[in-house]
Scaffold this motif. Structure first.
Motif: not given
Length: 301
Positions: A180-186, A194-198, A223-229, A233-235
């Motif tokens: 997995y890869g995810t953008g945005g500051a935690r 947050a629940e999904f990534i956890t 390779y499979g998985g997920i990319y997220c952006y 909050k505020g956007k």
């Protein structure tokens, strides 16, 4: 070995679409050469107020010029241009959307970047992504590769030293992986994200993220998985664009057996309201996309 031209003919693409795809694909040659002399940031900003790298503007101007002169494209919309361009002298009714240089902030570090393109028939760019007749991206890494769909599966080609794209992998299928890869500051993540990534981290998901959307997606495709952006909050609309980033990549993902969503809706079904519309993006393996939808549905219950 099968070439890109051979494949497009065998897939039943008409002469105009074949010529357009090959013309775009061959821009990889001058683009790779330009990396050496266009390392810096420009003194300009794009429509989003983001500082443009020199390669952003160079690639945008290069591809725009080539497409205008070709007579193949009626409308063009680029992430780097404020307005939709109309070419009234076009002999064909294709419309092109593009991110001419995705991941340009990584050029100075010599990490992989790419060019993302979606092609529509009917002369208009403001169409749902499902209406694309072709989607492709060139990835400039150790090899220059072209990943493409014309609505009949996904194929990957590599550019050889003679300037010919040769088949690298046919009928690509996205596996059910755990990258997995995810953008945005935690701290800015929404509760749903947050629940999904956890959840997936607890199950062993492995982080792979460079900040180059097209390169990060290519890992997921292979390779499979997920990319997220995600929405932030505020956007609530996230950062990435529906037309230039979500739709072409989403079309490729779906053709490879994956899917794309904003958490609630398949992004390929969204009717774009404006050329630069933003959207949260989750794109990847079918199982991962199902998990995203379940997480969002629980939060809304």
């Amino acid at each position: 070995m099968t070439t890109l031209h051979d494949y497009l003919e065998s897939a039943g693409c008409d002469e105009g679409l074949t010529t357009l795809i090959e013309l775009i694909a061959l821009q990889a040659v001058p683009i790779r050469e330009a990396f050496i002399t266009h390392q810096s940031y420009a003194s300009t900003e794009n429509v989003y107020g983001e500082q443009q790298a020199a390669m952003d503007t160079w690639a945008d101007e290069r591809i725009t010029m080539v497409l205008e002169e070709s007579g193949l494209v009626r409308e063009l919309s680029s992430e780097e241009q404020d307005e939709i361009r109309t070419f009234s002298d076009a002999k064909y009714d294709y419309a092109v959307v593009m991110d001419p240089m995705d991941g340009s902030s990584l050029i100075q570090t010599n990490l992989a970047v790419g060019t993302i393109v979606g092609i529509y028939d009917g002369g208009k760019v403001l169409q749902p992504g499902r209406h694309q007749v072709a989607a492709l991206y060139m990835l400039y890494g150790p090899m220059t590769t072209l990943t493409i769909t014309v609505g009949k599966g996904v194929y990957i080609f590599a550019l050889d030293h003679t300037g010919v794209y040769r088949l690298l992998e046919a009928e690509v299928r996205m596996p059910e992986g755990n990258l997995y890869g995810t953008g945005g500051a935690r701290p800015d993540w929404t509760d749903e994200h947050a629940e999904f990534i956890t959840e997936i981290e607890k199950e062993g998901a492995k982080l792979r993220y460079t900040g180059s959307y097209v390169a990060d997606f290519h890992q997921i495709l292979k390779y499979g998985g997920i990319y997220c952006y995600p929405a932030l909050k505020g956007k609530p609309d996230g950062k990435l664009r529906l037309m230039y980033e979500a739709n072409p990549i989403g079309f490729i993902a779906e053709q490879a057996g994956g899917a794309i969503t904003n958490g609630r809706q398949n992004l390929l079904d969204v009717e774009p309201g404006t050329a630069h519309q933003r959207t949260p993006i989750y794109v990847g393996s079918m199982n991962m996309i199902g998990r995203v939808r379940e997480c969002f549905a629980r939060r809304e219950a």
